[in-house]
Design an enzyme around this catalytic site. Structure first.
Site, PDB file in Angstrom:
ATOM      1  N   ALA A  99      37.747  40.800  35.549  1.00  0.00           N
ATOM      2  CA  ALA A  99      37.225  42.140  35.804  1.00  0.00           C
ATOM      3  C   ALA A  99      35.685  42.129  35.792  1.00  0.00           C
ATOM      4  O   ALA A  99      35.083  41.372  35.027  1.00  0.00           O
ATOM      5  CB  ALA A  99      37.759  43.104  34.761  1.00  0.00           C
ATOM      6  N   GLY A 113      36.105  42.074  39.142  1.00  0.00           N
ATOM      7  CA  GLY A 113      36.744  41.504  40.315  1.00  0.00           C
ATOM      8  C   GLY A 113      35.846  40.976  41.407  1.00  0.00           C
ATOM      9  O   GLY A 113      36.341  40.451  42.404  1.00  0.00           O
ATOM     10  N   ASP A 121      42.471  39.558  32.758  1.00  0.00           N
ATOM     11  CA  ASP A 121      41.444  40.139  31.914  1.00  0.00           C
ATOM     12  C   ASP A 121      42.135  40.863  30.767  1.00  0.00           C
ATOM     13  O   ASP A 121      43.265  41.343  30.928  1.00  0.00           O
ATOM     14  CB  ASP A 121      40.557  41.113  32.707  1.00  0.00           C
ATOM     15  N   CYS A 178      26.162  35.034  32.190  1.00  0.00           N
ATOM     16  CA  CYS A 178      24.939  35.687  32.676  1.00  0.00           C
ATOM     17  C   CYS A 178      23.945  35.750  31.515  1.00  0.00           C
ATOM     18  O   CYS A 178      23.255  36.749  31.316  1.00  0.00           O
ATOM     19  CB  CYS A 178      25.226  37.063  33.264  1.00  0.00           C
TER      20      CYS A 178
END
Length: 453
Positions: free
Chosen positions: A273, A275, A295, A393
């Site tokens: 998610a 997606g 997820d 990230c």
């Protein structure tokens, strides 16, 4: 009581007649919720707290995001302007003052409109008796603006716009780059899109954008990537409802290319998610994959389901925990696995300016432990000869190269594959993308192969 209710109704009616007052009141509430660590902006802005138009909603987001980006100098100035701290019952007014100061110091909104709407917003949030204080503070700032801004830039705590622990962490991990990282993270994120090759070619979509008067250019390093000169509402992009395009940062688009799942492969997106990467993986293989997207969050997985439906793509969606995968779907091994783990998200702070104020130093060890559990739990699902792409990230070494090196050290069958890309910095055993002004966000990728038995 009747007089109080009448005054309240009058205040709300005045705010309705003052353009932007409701947005500023809502922005103050949102800012307070973030500053007190109650919720992230992702959840706060997912609804429609004002019930207003797209323009007013855009103003709301601009006020909250902008105030968070400049939170340190704004609080210094507010504290200097206030003769004494506000009483606890009036604490919400402090955030409204920050919203007003942001507009006067860092936006292009005419000062008279800022003062008028922010003063009326004080009445909207139930502080009519303090509207005069807001008016006086904002007007004083206008009179002393040059001196106040010069003063605040001399304050050590205002020089860098993030909490001290975060600055120190960046300085430790990136001694030669941390200042550039902070500067890039303070800027506005560009808008990149990914063309769905099953519905449209990039060349045709660029022509479509040009015909619609939307300036854009191809991203040379990405076969389906396009960078828009100016952000646009997603639903107003040509072909949006027909599944021609998705919004995705260029650095995030790189994941599908690095994973390189061939047609016919069995693929797992272990933290799928909302997606975007799932869709990119499917598009790259022209939909010819057996792909499971899992997820732990059912609501976010529904977002992924809507995205895949709009793009005309198919995957098996599962609510499951990557740290404890169970069920019949685990019985057959996967050829490719994307493990995009929960992380500090320090590489995407310009898109999520609440992150520096919601994170705490104690969060990092907990995230590192979660990432390690997920790696250990997902690794057995990869077939010998298969490949796992570890992604974050984050900009922190603990979550990135240190995490992967520790994992590989525990698993002699794990072989790191060299990743090279013009955007990335080699951080063995992986590749680090630093946030770039006008370009990609910050990501870390490591590609790990399982030795054939």
């Amino acid at each position: 009581m009747a007089r109080v209710l009448t005054k309240s109704r009058q205040s709300i009616e005045v705010a309705r007649k003052t353009p932007g007052a409701a947005s500023r009141a809502a922005a103050a509430r949102l800012l307070r919720d973030v500053r007190t660590g109650r919720r992230s902006l992702g959840g706060l802005l997912s609804g429609d707290p004002t019930g207003q138009s797209d323009a007013d909603r855009a103003l709301l987001q601009e006020l909250v995001y902008g105030s968070l980006r400049h939170l340190v100098p704004l609080t210094c100035i507010a504290d200097r302007l206030l003769d004494r701290p506000l009483k606890e019952r009036d604490a919400e007014l402090y955030d409204l003052i920050l919203i007003g100061l942001y507009q006067l110091a860092f936006s292009q909104i005419p000062p008279h409109a800022v003062v008028s709407a922010t003063v009326e917003a004080a009445r909207t949030i139930g502080k009519p008796h303090l509207a005069g204080l807001v008016n006086a503070l904002l007007r004083r700032f206008l009179r002393e603006q040059a001196d106040l801004l010069a003063w605040v830039m001399r304050q050590p705590e205002a020089r860098w716009p993030y909490p001290a622990w975060l600055i120190e962490h960046l300085r430790t991990d990136w001694p030669d780059d941390w200042e550039a990282i902070v500067q890039a993270s303070q800027g506005r994120a560009p808008m990149a899109v990914r063309v769905n090759p099953l519905r449209c070619s990039r060349a045709d979509y660029l022509d479509t954008l040009a015909a619609a008067g939307i300036a854009a250019r191809p991203i040379a390093e990405l076969p389906t990537g396009i960078l828009l000169d100016q952000p646009h509402l997603m639903r107003e992009l040509p072909g949006w409802e027909r599944g021609w395009v998705s919004v995705q940062d260029s650095g995030a688009q790189l994941a599908a290319l690095l994973l390189a799942a061939p047609a016919g492969a069995r693929v797992l997106d272990a933290c799928a998610a909302p997606g975007g990467k799932t869709a990119a993986i499917l598009e790259q293989a022209r939909g010819e994959l057996e792909l499971i997207a899992m997820d732990h969050d059912p609501a976010r997985l529904e977002t992924a389901e809507r995205l895949l439906k709009r793009l005309g793509l198919k995957a098996q969606l599962l609510v499951a925990d990557a740290a404890d995968p169970q069920g019949s779907w685990t019985e057959r091994p996967f050829d490719r696995i994307l493990l995009d783990v929960p992380c500090s998200a320090t590489g995407v702070m310009r898109r999520h300016p609440d992150i520096p104020w919601l994170r705490r130093p104690k969060d990092i060890p907990a995230l590192v432990a979660t990432q390690a559990r997920m790696l250990e739990a997902i690794w057995p699902l990869l077939r010998p000869g298969g490949r796992l792409l570890y992604a974050t990230c984050s900009l922190f070494a603990q979550e990135n190269e240190v995490q992967v090196a520790d994992f590989v050290g525990r698993h002699p069958e794990a072989q790191v594959l060299l990743l090279c890309h013009p955007w990335g910095r080699p951080r063995p055993p992986g590749l680090q993308l630093l946030p770039r002004p006008g370009g990609h966000d910050g990501f870390f990728y490591a590609l790990i192969a399982k030795a054939a038995s």
